[in-house]
Design a protein around this motif. Structure first.
Motif, mmCIF file in Angstrom:
data_model
loop_
_atom_site.group_PDB
_atom_site.id
_atom_site.type_symbol
_atom_site.label_atom_id
_atom_site.label_comp_id
_atom_site.label_asym_id
_atom_site.label_seq_id
_atom_site.Cartn_x
_atom_site.Cartn_y
_atom_site.Cartn_z
ATOM 1 N N UNK B 46 1.121 -1.002 0.697
ATOM 2 C CA UNK B 46 -0.012 0.177 -0.180
ATOM 3 C C UNK B 46 0.638 1.597 -0.271
ATOM 4 N N UNK B 110 1.606 -16.304 3.375
ATOM 5 C CA UNK B 110 2.003 -15.491 3.116
ATOM 6 C C UNK B 110 1.477 -14.569 4.578
ATOM 7 N N UNK B 114 -4.028 -15.114 10.792
ATOM 8 C CA UNK B 114 -4.433 -14.762 11.640
ATOM 9 C C UNK B 114 -5.675 -13.160 10.704
ATOM 10 N N UNK B 115 -4.697 -13.553 9.673
ATOM 11 C CA UNK B 115 -5.863 -12.583 8.669
ATOM 12 C C UNK B 115 -6.873 -13.710 8.365
ATOM 13 N N UNK B 191 14.822 -1.416 -3.648
ATOM 14 C CA UNK B 191 14.360 -0.458 -2.978
ATOM 15 C C UNK B 191 14.477 -0.006 -1.807
ATOM 16 N N UNK B 192 13.333 -1.535 -1.255
ATOM 17 C CA UNK B 192 12.744 -1.146 0.120
ATOM 18 C C UNK B 192 12.616 -2.333 0.752
ATOM 19 N N UNK B 196 6.848 -8.209 2.255
ATOM 20 C CA UNK B 196 5.874 -8.368 3.731
ATOM 21 C C UNK B 196 5.339 -9.774 3.619
ATOM 22 N N UNK B 197 5.460 -10.472 2.211
ATOM 23 C CA UNK B 197 5.110 -11.643 2.341
ATOM 24 C C UNK B 197 6.273 -12.448 3.728
ATOM 25 N N UNK B 198 5.857 -13.797 4.517
ATOM 26 C CA UNK B 198 6.684 -13.975 5.385
ATOM 27 C C UNK B 198 7.630 -14.974 5.073
#
Lengths: 536, 330
Positions: B46, B110, B114-115, B191-192, B196-198
């Motif tokens: 996001x 990913x 809990x999601x 770049x970053x 976020x994928x576990x």
């Protein structure tokens, strides 16, 4: 070898060294006398048994020869004999144990060694500094002592070098009883030896004032008259007060007299201006009197090293090549320093392998208190939540930080545009943007130096700006707390502001206790958001 | 919510879906769809001006999908409060995870179980599983890395067959370059970091333990569970379906990435046509290359030639030669 250092005064604390590595450095929960029977549980919570500890060391306390420390042991009150406050004729070698004794831990009598309090602070500063293996000068100005100089040799031996001037560090805190809203409270006129008060609160009051030349002149006169003159009164002071701890000598009485005279001589001047002037005067004294023959590596420690104005002034001293201030300059580093002294008693002060994140760990509990909801939430999402809602959130993550300065695993975070959190707020700033937002904005990993907010940023981070235009800043770089850095990066990406406001939180040992404490409606821990049900 | 550009809403599909393979220039597709006025949902990280922004009416509509009548009525009584904002935000989150599940996305590995659990705890409307994709908010482009026909909810396929909505776009890249790009990504050269994928944490550590590019590539080719290794096979149905618009990274990247203006404009034009946009393809094409994207590294194609050893190439051809041919790279 595992060494446990103990501080048994105030709330107390424990530090555990495994050889040179700092495994634990935590304060005990605030209370009355330290309960020795609670130590096994504290160790167990961090993976240690009492019998793992090979050597026990106790930090000294108020007293010119030794100190008597009240504790709870085997369920009853007891007194332990520990070393005194500082070295001197009784204890000529500060880096050697001054007292040996025995105490009961986990139902078994165990030997301990005790070192003078000031030496613990010297050791905590030097052993955590980047100067290991090189000589350094250590300036200690703690509540109960004068600003004292020590030299740590290349061999790691501590050599006393006398005091800069004869004023205990608690003098500035005591000023809060004579100026500001606490004026007239118990103690101000009663020669109290009790709690001198909170220097941080006095600094906050001083931030509302401006330094006045007339007040500085009065301060110079009164300081000479009360403490340094070759008069009978001043000589009597210097005989009665040597800086061996606030309750071991009548230092408060003399400082109160000085402050009463100051109030009388500055009638008509706003209290905040007097406090700002006093702060400036004492900082100048430190800088002027520190006059080494050759440039030095300087460690500054003791409770006075919590003042960013004084720390910054010392950094600018032409004779200071490099300055190190530990993030635990007050008593929070004393247990660690005592353990370091003991480790180096034969071989010289060690260079410790340490991290600021060696405080209390988070224990996991199987239940969440009623009326709290849970939701999965990455740190990036927490940053967006802070921005979107404008409401603060409590972070309970990993190990708590050591000392009162650096924020990390126990902090309340909020948007610096909104604020909404009380206390000694810190502007957490992405290191690479700090110079753009603050002056000087140089690296400040533990929030120790004075920074001014650049004018173009004051409206964007109003809640971080003190009345005098300064801010406490903690820069967060690539090698610092990864969770804080992730939050800051995401907050910056979404808002263009590389700053999040923070304030130190209680060092909770589990999430449930943080929720039950009731301070915040939103708590984040280990990628889980806990929210009070239907909190607005 | 910022809606699809006003002058372009007459024919443009209100919702779109892009299946863009991992390390195949998903950021290019995101930029393109943003230019068309869509806001983005799905796998892209996001960022401001890309995520949906709903007005109160839209928030209430989303909540109506997720909450039963009683809960929804209670929510509406909170209108104008922070609690309304919180709960409608939660409802939108629940709707996203509901659809991620129905579309067979790899949520648990990913993002964590809990999601799903959280979404289920929010949902009180028993009718939600019966709603259609067309009931989701308009103005959104859902971007995923896969649409596994063996995992996707059949009701979605039925809706798509029946209505051809949402228009589907498949974006892919030379599989050899995706291997190199994935290794760069997992080793944190973008770049970053690696996102976020576990599961990425696992493979990042494994790759760091391999000292040579040859060993890293060899591992990536030989471990069946390596990230995105099977994405080409699983999307052959999309590649071959005549109602799916196909674009290639090598075309979308344009002259700034070593491609050509002509191929870039052609690719953009096909996407615009597919979603019903009458915007100017040439103008849009000039805006899709964004080196500021968080997952951007070099933005070039053909880099595999510098990294593949002869041994790597032989193994790749043995294992994936047919895929290479079907996707038109040999």
């Amino acid at each position: 070898m595992i060494i446990a250092g103990l501080k048994l005064t105030k709330s107390g604390g424990i530090a555990v060294l495994r050889d040179r590595r700092v495994e634990i450095c935590i304060d005990f929960p605030a209370g009355t006398d330290v309960d020795l029977d609670a130590i096994p549980a504290v160790l167990a919570a961090h993976g240690y048994a009492v019998d793992d500890v090979a050597e026990w060391v106790i930090d000294g306390w108020n007293g010119d020869k030794n100190s008597l420390i009240p504790v709870r042991s085997n369920g009853v009150s007891a007194e332990l004999t520990a070393a005194g406050y500082q070295d001197g004729t009784v204890v000529p070698e500060p880096d050697q144990p001054a007292v040996h004794g025995r105490f009961d831990i986990a139902g078994q009598s165990r030997p301990y060694a005790s070192y003078v309090h000031v030496a613990s602070q010297v050791a905590a500063a030097y052993s955590s500094s980047p100067f290991g293996g090189a000589s350094a000068t250590v300036l200690v100005w703690d509540d109960g002592c004068f600003p004292r100089l020590y030299r740590v040799t290349e061999a790691g031996r501590i050599v006393g070098d006398g005091a800069l001037f004869p004023l205990p560090g608690h003098a500035f805190a005591l000023a809060g009883q004579h100026f500001g809203p606490s004026h007239g409270a118990a103690g101000a006129d009663a020669d109290s030896d009790g709690d001198p008060g909170n220097a941080g609160r006095v600094r906050s009051l001083a931030a509302h004032g401006r330094v006045q030349g007339g007040v500085l002149a009065v301060l110079a006169e009164l300081f000479e008259e009360h403490f340094e003159a070759d008069s009978a009164a001043a000589r009597q002071y210097r005989q009665a007060v040597v800086g061996c701890g606030g309750t071991a000598e009548p230092s408060h009485r003399y400082v109160h007299a000085f402050l009463r005279d100051l109030r009388s001589r500055t009638a008509g001047v706003a209290d905040a201006h007097v406090l700002a002037s006093l702060r400036s005067y004492l900082g100048s004294l430190l800088v002027e009197r520190l006059d080494p023959a050759t440039p030095v590596n300087l460690c500054f420690t003791g409770s006075a090293a919590l003042d960013p104005q004084w720390v910054s002034a010392l950094r600018e001293h032409p004779a200071v090549e490099a300055l190190w201030v530990p993030p635990f300059p007050d008593d929070s580093g004393s247990a660690l320093g005592a353990a370091a002294l003991h480790l180096g008693r034969d071989t010289g002060l060690p260079s410790l392998d340490w991290s600021v994140a060696r405080g209390v760990a988070v224990a996991r509990r199987p239940h969440v208190p009623a009326d709290w909801t849970v939701a999965p939430m990455r740190p990036e999402e927490l940053a967006r939540l802070l921005l979107r809602t404008g409401r603060p959130a409590l972070l309970v993550q990993g190990r708590a930080t050591v000392g009162p300065l650096a924020l990390g695993g126990r902090a309340v975070l909020a948007s610096a545009a909104v604020g909404g959190i009380d206390g000694d707020v810190v502007a957490l700033c992405l290191a690479e943007y700090a110079e753009a937002v603050f002056e000087p904005g140089t690296e400040d990993r533990y929030g120790q130096f004075e920074h001014r907010v650049r004018p173009e940023w004051t409206d964007r981070i109003p809640a971080a700006v003190s009345p005098d235009g300064t801010a406490r800043v903690q820069t967060v770089g690539a090698d610092d707390d990864p969770i804080l850095r992730t939050i800051l990066r995401e907050f910056h990406a979404w808002s263009g502001v590389p700053v999040v406001l923070g304030v130190a939180a209680h060092p909770y040992s589990d999430v449930a206790s943080a929720l039950l404490a009731g301070g915040e409606d939103t708590v984040w821990s280990d990628s889980v958001l806990y929210r009070r049900a239907y909190s607005a | 919510m910022t809606s699809i550009k006003e002058d372009n809403t007459m024919n443009q599909a209100p919702r779109a879906m892009v299946i863009s393979f991992q390390k195949s220039g998903t950021h290019l597709m995101q930029e393109l769809m943003l230019e068309l006025g869509y806001r983005i949902v799905g796998v892209p990280r996001p960022r401001p001006n890309a995520v949906p922004e709903f007005d109160d009416e839209q928030k209430a509509a989303v909540a109506a999908l997720v909450l039963d009548k009683i809960d929804h009525d209670q929510l509406m009584e909170l209108h104008g409060t922070a609690a309304f904002e919180d709960r409608t935000h939660e409802a939108w989150g629940a709707l996203i995870w509901h659809w991620q599940q129905r579309l067979g996305q790899q949520v648990v590995n990913r993002y964590g179980q809990t999601r799903i659990n959280f979404a289920e705890s929010i949902v009180t409307n028993p009718y939600l599983p019966f709603t259609r994709f067309a009931d989701t908010p308009a103005g959104l482009c859902w971007i995923f890395h896969e649409l596994d026909i063996h995992r996707v909810d059949g009701s979605f396929l039925s809706e798509w067959v029946e209505t051809q909505s949402p228009p589907l776009v498949l974006n892919y890249r030379d599989p050899r370059d995706t291997v190199i790009s994935m290794i760069n990504f997992l080793e944190g050269r973008t770049r970053a970091g690696y996102g976020n994928f576990y599961e990425a944490d696992i493979f990042s550590t494994i790759l760091a333990s391999k000292t040579t590019w040859e060993d890293k590539i060899d591992y990536a080719l030989r471990d069946p569970s390596f990230l995105a290794r099977d994405q080409f096979q699983k999307a052959l149905w999309l590649l071959n379906h005549p109602k799916v618009c196909k674009v290639r990274y090598e075309d979308l990247i344009g002259p700034q990435g070593g491609g050509s203006v002509e191929r870039q404009v052609d690719a953009v034009s096909r996407v615009l046509h597919h979603v019903g946009s009458d915007l100017d393809a040439e103008e849009i094409a000039g805006k899709v290359y964004n080196p500021d994207s968080w997952s951007f590294y070099k933005g070039r194609s053909g880099g595999w030639r510098d990294r593949f050893s002869a041994r790597n190439l032989a193994r790749f051809n043995e294992q994936f030669g047919d895929i290479l041919e079907q996707y038109g790279y040999e």
